[in-house]
Design a protein around this motif. Structure first.
Motif: not given
Length: 89
Positions: A19-20, A23
């Motif tokens: 997820q990081g 992003a």
């Protein structure tokens, strides 16, 4: 069920890392970064997601193969098992 608590923690950590990374890829696109860099990072996100999926499959293969999603025992056919693996391919 994904597996024991240790497996759940490992999968959750992999997904949070992905997820990081995702992003970061979005930020790279917004910043107009080079296509090669964006694609390289996007591939890393894809690999992280694949590893999380494979971890789930590896840890819970028996459960995945014998449970029908409602907790009832129902063996998967060869075609269903193949489809399960191909979803990660």
């Amino acid at each position: 069920m994904i597996g024991d608590q240790d497996t759940v923690t490992q999968v959750r950590n992999r997904l949070r890392r992905a997820q990081g990374q995702l992003a970061g890829v979005i930020a790279m696109i917004d910043d107009g970064r080079d296509c090669k860099d964006v694609v390289t990072q996007l591939a890393a996100v894809s690999r992280a997601l694949d590893r999380a999926g494979f971890k789930i499959i590896a840890s819970g293969l028996r459960h995945c193969v014998t449970a029908d999603g409602n907790g009832d025992e129902a063996e998967m056919t060869a075609e269903q098992l193949e489809k399960l693996f191909l979803t990660l391919a």
